[in-house]
Design a protein around this motif. Structure first.
Motif, PDB file in Angstrom:
ATOM      1  N   HIS A  76       0.831  -1.208   0.000  1.00  0.00           N
ATOM      2  CA  HIS A  76       0.000   0.000   0.000  1.00  0.00           C
ATOM      3  C   HIS A  76       0.861   1.252   0.000  1.00  0.00           C
ATOM      4  N   ARG A  77       1.919   1.252   0.810  1.00  0.00           N
ATOM      5  CA  ARG A  77       2.819   2.405   0.848  1.00  0.00           C
ATOM      6  C   ARG A  77       3.502   2.604  -0.504  1.00  0.00           C
ATOM      7  N   GLY A  78       3.878   1.484  -1.125  1.00  0.00           N
ATOM      8  CA  GLY A  78       4.487   1.583  -2.449  1.00  0.00           C
ATOM      9  C   GLY A  78       3.523   2.172  -3.465  1.00  0.00           C
ATOM     10  N   THR A  79       2.257   1.761  -3.373  1.00  0.00           N
ATOM     11  CA  THR A  79       1.237   2.305  -4.271  1.00  0.00           C
ATOM     12  C   THR A  79       1.056   3.806  -4.046  1.00  0.00           C
ATOM     13  N   GLU A  80       1.019   4.207  -2.774  1.00  0.00           N
ATOM     14  CA  GLU A  80       0.897   5.638  -2.456  1.00  0.00           C
ATOM     15  C   GLU A  80       2.076   6.427  -3.009  1.00  0.00           C
ATOM     16  N   ARG A  81       3.273   5.849  -2.890  1.00  0.00           N
ATOM     17  CA  ARG A  81       4.468   6.528  -3.384  1.00  0.00           C
ATOM     18  C   ARG A  81       4.397   6.692  -4.899  1.00  0.00           C
ATOM     19  N   VAL A  82       3.948   5.640  -5.591  1.00  0.00           N
ATOM     20  CA  VAL A  82       3.822   5.719  -7.048  1.00  0.00           C
ATOM     21  C   VAL A  82       2.780   6.762  -7.433  1.00  0.00           C
ATOM     22  N   GLU A  83       1.643   6.766  -6.711  1.00  0.00           N
ATOM     23  CA  GLU A  83       0.595   7.752  -7.000  1.00  0.00           C
ATOM     24  C   GLU A  83       1.099   9.167  -6.759  1.00  0.00           C
ATOM     25  N   SER A  84       1.897   9.345  -5.687  1.00  0.00           N
ATOM     26  CA  SER A  84       2.467  10.663  -5.402  1.00  0.00           C
ATOM     27  C   SER A  84       3.413  11.096  -6.511  1.00  0.00           C
ATOM     28  N   GLU A  85       4.242  10.147  -6.992  1.00  0.00           N
ATOM     29  CA  GLU A  85       5.159  10.468  -8.077  1.00  0.00           C
ATOM     30  C   GLU A  85       4.404  10.786  -9.364  1.00  0.00           C
ATOM     31  N   LEU A  86       3.329  10.026  -9.626  1.00  0.00           N
ATOM     32  CA  LEU A  86       2.518  10.298 -10.813  1.00  0.00           C
ATOM     33  C   LEU A  86       1.862  11.669 -10.727  1.00  0.00           C
ATOM     34  N   ASP A  87       1.383  12.016  -9.518  1.00  0.00           N
ATOM     35  CA  ASP A  87       0.764  13.325  -9.320  1.00  0.00           C
ATOM     36  C   ASP A  87       1.784  14.437  -9.532  1.00  0.00           C
ATOM     37  N   SER A  88       3.012  14.219  -9.034  1.00  0.00           N
ATOM     38  CA  SER A  88       4.072  15.204  -9.221  1.00  0.00           C
ATOM     39  C   SER A  88       4.401  15.375 -10.697  1.00  0.00           C
ATOM     40  N   GLU A  89       4.487  14.252 -11.428  1.00  0.00           N
ATOM     41  CA  GLU A  89       4.769  14.319 -12.863  1.00  0.00           C
ATOM     42  C   GLU A  89       3.620  14.967 -13.621  1.00  0.00           C
ATOM     43  N   ARG A  90       2.381  14.705 -13.158  1.00  0.00           N
ATOM     44  CA  ARG A  90       1.220  15.312 -13.804  1.00  0.00           C
ATOM     45  C   ARG A  90       1.245  16.835 -13.626  1.00  0.00           C
ATOM     46  N   LYS A  91       1.597  17.278 -12.417  1.00  0.00           N
ATOM     47  CA  LYS A  91       1.678  18.719 -12.174  1.00  0.00           C
ATOM     48  C   LYS A  91       2.794  19.344 -12.999  1.00  0.00           C
ATOM     49  N   LYS A  92       3.909  18.603 -13.132  1.00  0.00           N
ATOM     50  CA  LYS A  92       5.020  19.110 -13.932  1.00  0.00           C
ATOM     51  C   LYS A  92       4.599  19.256 -15.396  1.00  0.00           C
ATOM     52  N   SER A  93       3.897  18.238 -15.917  1.00  0.00           N
ATOM     53  CA  SER A  93       3.447  18.304 -17.313  1.00  0.00           C
ATOM     54  C   SER A  93       2.414  19.411 -17.499  1.00  0.00           C
ATOM     55  N   ASP A  94       1.570  19.631 -16.460  1.00  0.00           N
ATOM     56  CA  ASP A  94       0.593  20.728 -16.536  1.00  0.00           C
ATOM     57  C   ASP A  94       1.298  22.072 -16.604  1.00  0.00           C
ATOM     58  N   ARG A  95       2.367  22.232 -15.780  1.00  0.00           N
ATOM     59  CA  ARG A  95       3.116  23.491 -15.807  1.00  0.00           C
ATOM     60  C   ARG A  95       3.760  23.699 -17.175  1.00  0.00           C
ATOM     61  N   LEU A  96       4.308  22.633 -17.749  1.00  0.00           N
ATOM     62  CA  LEU A  96       4.913  22.745 -19.075  1.00  0.00           C
ATOM     63  C   LEU A  96       3.866  23.108 -20.120  1.00  0.00           C
ATOM     64  N   LEU A  97       2.674  22.505 -20.004  1.00  0.00           N
ATOM     65  CA  LEU A  97       1.601  22.794 -20.948  1.00  0.00           C
ATOM     66  C   LEU A  97       1.163  24.247 -20.841  1.00  0.00           C
ATOM     67  N   LEU A  98       1.124  24.782 -19.597  1.00  0.00           N
ATOM     68  CA  LEU A  98       0.721  26.176 -19.394  1.00  0.00           C
ATOM     69  C   LEU A  98       1.783  27.151 -19.878  1.00  0.00           C
ATOM     70  N   ASN A  99       3.023  26.677 -20.032  1.00  0.00           N
ATOM     71  CA  ASN A  99       4.049  27.527 -20.617  1.00  0.00           C
ATOM     72  C   ASN A  99       3.872  27.655 -22.124  1.00  0.00           C
ATOM     73  N   ILE A 100       3.080  26.748 -22.696  1.00  0.00           N
ATOM     74  CA  ILE A 100       2.864  26.748 -24.144  1.00  0.00           C
ATOM     75  C   ILE A 100       1.494  27.302 -24.507  1.00  0.00           C
ATOM     76  N   LEU A 101       0.480  26.954 -23.710  1.00  0.00           N
ATOM     77  CA  LEU A 101      -0.897  27.310 -24.041  1.00  0.00           C
ATOM     78  C   LEU A 101      -1.536  28.095 -22.909  1.00  0.00           C
ATOM     79  N   PRO A 102      -2.498  28.960 -23.227  1.00  0.00           N
ATOM     80  CA  PRO A 102      -3.274  29.621 -22.170  1.00  0.00           C
ATOM     81  C   PRO A 102      -4.017  28.578 -21.327  1.00  0.00           C
ATOM     82  N   GLU A 103      -4.225  28.883 -20.058  1.00  0.00           N
ATOM     83  CA  GLU A 103      -4.831  27.901 -19.149  1.00  0.00           C
ATOM     84  C   GLU A 103      -6.196  27.408 -19.626  1.00  0.00           C
TER      85      GLU A 103
END
Length: 345
Positions: free
Chosen positions: A121-148
């Motif tokens: 369960h902890r491993g799953t939470e860690r993976v979900e946290s990493e995925l969420d972090s990567e998702r936020k990073k990709s969102d920030r990159l997308l907002l650098n290219i396109l209006p929100e």
């Protein structure tokens, strides 16, 4: 010796083989333990742990091994459970000790199982946290290219984004003589100067409610009134142009550089949309865009040239100088003005 072999394989870097061998040995030892003890200590409970262990020790890319080993533990549980009732135990343990050992075996099995599940369960939470972090990073990159708002529509699954805006203002700015000046500069200095200038323009866009569209070499394009309609789009573009002009003057004075900027502004209907699939770009099309570009290219260094439509709308809140008629490519003679300031200054 078999367990020692698992450690040896692990030491030699044969991690997959070591894990598979360890689980096979664990199942085998438990099976013989059941046959040796019979009904005295319930050792078959360890099969619950052994069935869950592959989830931790074998990667998801080895699904076949994972399923086979988990199924092996389940099969051996039923087989050993049936056999121990028919075969006399090889080791006899006093009743009280056997009862205590049986309870201990059950408790230890379930504690081990719960520990594995908790770790999983902890491993799953860690993976979900990493995925969420990567998702936020990709969102920030997308907002650098396109209006929100446009980025949100793309993420929602909208395939074709194309909008018509009847009232928008387009601004073009060009750094005068930067191309010949950059020919004598090191590459990193050229990029550094442009980065500082355009980063400052980006901040001015946020300050004045403008939307950066793109940069083309040493030219900068921005718009107001989109992707969300804004009744004050002309005022926003005028304030943006004055701020850009002041920023360039301050930078030239501070760094001792011969910098000036030529700006053009026009307002009217435009079509806006996203083009491309791998490298998105939010762009504008229409006669308004062409005229705004002509206002800049036919302008004078250090000046903000605007169309008559801009002047007629803003002359009560901003100050202008009349330039007069100029020949505009593709349009013929046009009356233009220089934006010089704001009546609030």
């Amino acid at each position: 010796l078999l367990l020692a072999g698992c450690f040896f394989l692990n030491y030699r870097g044969q991690y997959k083989m070591a894990r598979v061998m360890g689980l096979v040995v664990g199942n085998s030892l438990t099976f013989f333990w059941v046959l040796a003890l019979g009904n005295q200590m319930y050792p078959e409970l360890f099969y619950f742990t052994l069935a869950a262990a592959p989830l931790l020790f074998i990667g998801p890319d080895q699904k076949k091994s994972l399923y086979v080993l988990s199924l092996l533990s389940v099969v051996l549980f039923f087989v050993s459970h049936e056999l121990k009732a028919k075969i006399a135990p090889m080791i006899l343990i006093p009743g009280d000790i056997a009862l205590l050992a049986g309870y201990s075996t059950g408790v230890l099995s379930f504690i081990t199982l719960l520990s594995i599940l908790y770790y999983f369960h902890r491993g799953t939470e860690r993976v979900e946290s990493e995925l969420d972090s990567e998702r936020k990073k990709s969102d920030r990159l997308l907002l650098n290219i396109l209006p929100e708002p446009i980025a949100d529509r793309l993420k929602a699954g909208e395939r074709l984004i194309a909008d018509r805006f009847d009232r928008a203002t387009v601004l073009f700015a060009d750094i005068v003589n930067f191309t010949p000046m950059s020919g004598s500069m090191p590459a990193d200095e050229v990029v550094s100067i442009l980065s500082r200038i355009f980063s400052a323009f980006d901040m001015l866009c946020e300050k004045n409610g403008m939307e950066k569209i793109k940069t083309i070499g040493d030219s900068y394009m921005a718009a107001a009134g989109l992707p969300e309609p804004d009744e004050n789009h002309m005022q926003s573009a005028a304030r943006m142009a004055l701020d850009m002009q002041q920023m360039i003057l301050e930078m030239a004075r501070r760094e001792g550089m011969d910098l000036s900027i030529r700006i053009g502004i026009h307002s009217g209907p435009v079509v806006a949309g996203v083009i491309g699939e791998k490298k998105f770009i939010y762009d504008l099309w229409g006669d308004t865009v062409n005229l705004a570009s002509r206002m800049e290219s036919h302008g004078i260094p250090g000046q903000i040239q605007v169309s008559q439509h801009i002047y007629e709308t803003l002359h009560s809140t901003f100050t202008f100088e009349t330039r007069g008629l100029i020949e505009v490519k593709g349009k013929g003679p046009m009356q233009t003005y220089f934006l010089t300031g704001s009546t609030r200054d």
